[in-house]
Design a protein around this motif. Sequence first.
Motif, PDB file in Angstrom:
ATOM      1  N   PHE A  53     -16.602 -28.571  19.917  1.00  0.00           N
ATOM      2  CA  PHE A  53     -16.252 -28.577  21.331  1.00  0.00           C
ATOM      3  C   PHE A  53     -15.786 -29.952  21.783  1.00  0.00           C
ATOM      4  O   PHE A  53     -14.661 -30.117  22.278  1.00  0.00           O
ATOM      5  CB  PHE A  53     -17.437 -28.107  22.174  1.00  0.00           C
ATOM      6  N   ASP A  57     -12.337 -29.274  21.018  1.00  0.00           N
ATOM      7  CA  ASP A  57     -11.994 -28.520  22.212  1.00  0.00           C
ATOM      8  C   ASP A  57     -12.155 -27.000  22.058  1.00  0.00           C
ATOM      9  O   ASP A  57     -11.492 -26.243  22.746  1.00  0.00           O
ATOM     10  CB  ASP A  57     -10.553 -28.850  22.659  1.00  0.00           C
ATOM     11  N   LEU A  59     -14.568 -24.193  22.804  1.00  0.00           N
ATOM     12  CA  LEU A  59     -15.807 -23.959  23.552  1.00  0.00           C
ATOM     13  C   LEU A  59     -16.437 -22.648  23.092  1.00  0.00           C
ATOM     14  O   LEU A  59     -16.502 -21.676  23.824  1.00  0.00           O
ATOM     15  CB  LEU A  59     -15.515 -23.963  25.055  1.00  0.00           C
ATOM     16  N   ARG A 189      -9.678 -34.202  16.529  1.00  0.00           N
ATOM     17  CA  ARG A 189      -9.604 -34.639  17.924  1.00  0.00           C
ATOM     18  C   ARG A 189      -8.172 -34.597  18.432  1.00  0.00           C
ATOM     19  O   ARG A 189      -7.926 -34.302  19.600  1.00  0.00           O
ATOM     20  CB  ARG A 189     -10.177 -36.053  18.055  1.00  0.00           C
ATOM     21  N   VAL A 248     -23.891 -27.620  25.986  1.00  0.00           N
ATOM     22  CA  VAL A 248     -22.617 -28.034  26.568  1.00  0.00           C
ATOM     23  C   VAL A 248     -22.844 -29.252  27.472  1.00  0.00           C
ATOM     24  O   VAL A 248     -22.065 -30.204  27.463  1.00  0.00           O
ATOM     25  CB  VAL A 248     -21.978 -26.881  27.374  1.00  0.00           C
TER      26      VAL A 248
END
Lengths: 325, 259, 291
Positions: A53, A57, A59, A189, A248
């Motif tokens: 995440f 990215d 989720l 990333r 999160v």
Amino acid sequence: MSATRLRPLAEPVISGALLILAITWVGTDGYRQDLAVLTVTYGLIGLGLYSHFIMGDSLSIAYNAYAAIGGYALGLVATRTGWPLLVSLPLGIVAAVLISVLLGLATRRLNGFYLAAVTLLFSEAFQAWLIDADGVTGGAEGVILTRSISVFGAELGRDQIVVIALVLMWLIALLLSRLRRSPFGVALRAKAQASVAVEAAGVPVTALTLISLSIGAAIGSLAGAVFTTANLSILPESIPVSVAFLAVFIPFLGGRSSPWGVVIGALLVTELTFNLNFFQGSGTLLFAVAVVAVLIFAPEGLIGLARDLTGRLVGAVNRGGRDER
Amino acid sequence: MNADILSCQELTKSYGGVKAVTGASFTVGAGEIVGLVGPNGAGKSTMVDLIGGEQQPDSGQVLAGGVPLAGPPSRRARRAGLARTYQYPQVAGALTARDNIIVGGFARGLSSGFALLRAAARGVVAPGGRALREEAGQVAARLGLRRIDRLAADLTLGELRLLEVARALLQHPRIALLDEPFAGLASDGIAGLSASIRTVAAGGTAVLLVDHNVDIVASMADRMVLMAGGTVVFDGAPRDCLASAEMQAVYFGTGQVDR
Amino acid sequence: MIPLQVIVSIIETGCFFGLLAAAMFVVRESSGFFNFAVGGYAVFAGLASAYFTSVRGLPAAAGIAIGVVGAVALALLTEVLVVRPMWKPGANEELPMVIALVATLFALEQISGVLFGRAALPGPQLVGDGAVRLGSATVTAQAALEVGLTALAFGLLLLFVYRTRMGRGLRAIGENTPAAIVLGLPVRAVRIASFTLAGALAGLAGSVFAARSGIIFDSAMDYTLFAFLALVIGGTASVWGPLAGGLILATIQSAAIFYFGAAALHYATLAAAVLFFAFRPQGIFMKRVRV
């Protein structure tokens, strides 16, 4: 600068020293051991999420499922087989990775909150299944472990398990920190923001995402194993669906620029909520408000805040370029 | 023996009934710099996307070294040594320029998903990547990209273009598609970039240079391909291209171009 | 075949989901992001109205009014305290703010629990126990009230969105916020209006529908999740999208329970979400896109 040469050593040495301090502080105190186990459980789940995440990215938040798999693998091996309990760790990891890959393939066209919604629904369905399938999982009563992990014939006591758990979290944070800086981590990333270019450069982006999800699921499974070993039981609600939200929030609280932010965040969460019957208590209120406040006032989390402060001190002496996030 | 590394054959692509490219063919040889020029809407960007694999042609095919190019962009990059830049730079703003660049080099060693898994395992044991970072620094220096350790989000458009070229060069490409690399560049940037493109081509890479700026392209290209209305209307030496009736018609509107 | 009685219940649940989805829809239209805090407004409103009627003995209408006003106040607070300081239009930096909205959801859930207790409360009964027989089904006065109020709310929403200057502004800004700012459209005013509406719609859903089966503080996350699903299923091309999505979601869930038992709820919702997201991510009502 000689400081640059020392940098690769600084991270394991400083964090290792803090680890030893933590282990000494916990000692054989039952209350502190409980704190440590909870910190490691949240910390590992947060680190799992960090790998796909925060870095990539994605989720995907089915963490109660991965943790439950790790926990139930332990419970089932302990109660249904005569195998050594250590076998359950790879079993749990493989099962969690398998589920995460299947889930990742089923949702590979989704991103952002669409992905979060589907994986959250998967979590709820998995939780329902844990209660439903009482033939396998013991239903709502869960599984009580009849024995503990043994190494070389000696069963591990709670003291040793807590130490191992803390070392495990330290090791995984350290390894993730290295992974983050490696070309693989850089590509991951970069994918988060420029997926098209990373794909065009020759990186199979779907495989990249699946690998990052698998790393997360494996770590999540270990979180469940730690929790279960320390408590000698696992129930469907031991690790609630909402734990994913904690995971999160944790890196946003601690700081997204490094896996150590997750460790700091996990410490804080435990500290804020431990005495206040979690998920029911006002600890959660404090925690949620703290997350909102940190997001508004310190977008880079506590690590970013600390860096800002030291940056200001150092900046007076030596003005440098912006550091990479 | 056909020395054409890149060969587009009768490519056609339409979007919702609007024809973007109709039967376009041209080739780029090893070590050759081919300039693809044409006004807005001529179909240049569509050609780049068709070659790069972002779009699939309705008909026709793209060959690389005589073999049909197919599959997603990542496979084309690995199999055919295809690298590209974008008209609108695609970079990760939260990473430094150097980290953005090494993504190109990282991909170089990947033959499959398993290679990616090995890369992850290696990354955990020893992050490494020093050689790649140094190579990124050298390539960037040659291009004239100085602020390499700044976040990409802080760079100017011109610097981002150089960054993208550097990332493409780190792939050690056999085919380089450069989409508007000169737009937004200052004059010293243009000089650095031109020199680098020439060096790369001299190493045997087929370079397809897509740009609005006909003068710059003409000064660098071995051959120019002029597109208008989705078709190739001229293919030849830059001097001939500039002097051609088609060029006059396309850019100065003094005649009818056959569509 | 599903009995008529179940269909009545599906319509009730669908109206509830529809109102929640509409609350998310108005913010999505005005500002381009999902306000995941709506479940928190609904839970707060439901618990507040239940608390003031069943514990404090106020009349049901007063309880519902308190709930709706409270939800509107919370929505406005969200706008002022969370969205305004964190909102960056156009940039790809929306994530921290939306994460903050999710944290707000949890905070609201806990605030409701602290203020009104963590036990389930019976919702305010606005109407008596009257009922009408409709073939083999019984339609209670409560059900009729819920459907009637939902219809009224959607009617007013429709008038607002299509007939008022601010409503048209709402749609224009959601389409392209940076452009709207450049054009000098009242982005902030429209956003505040949309948050007010979101609070009112979620508050209405929470307080009126609480009478069906009571309300408990920890439902906020599920409310938000179902609102999101309903919105995705229905799409955002029309005001009817959220209502249609809510009804479809309620149908899928109820049919699954009817045919396969209570545990099937989660499996069916998951399956529906995967299918919808995979094959029709733009929702039932497609937005016409010019090529």
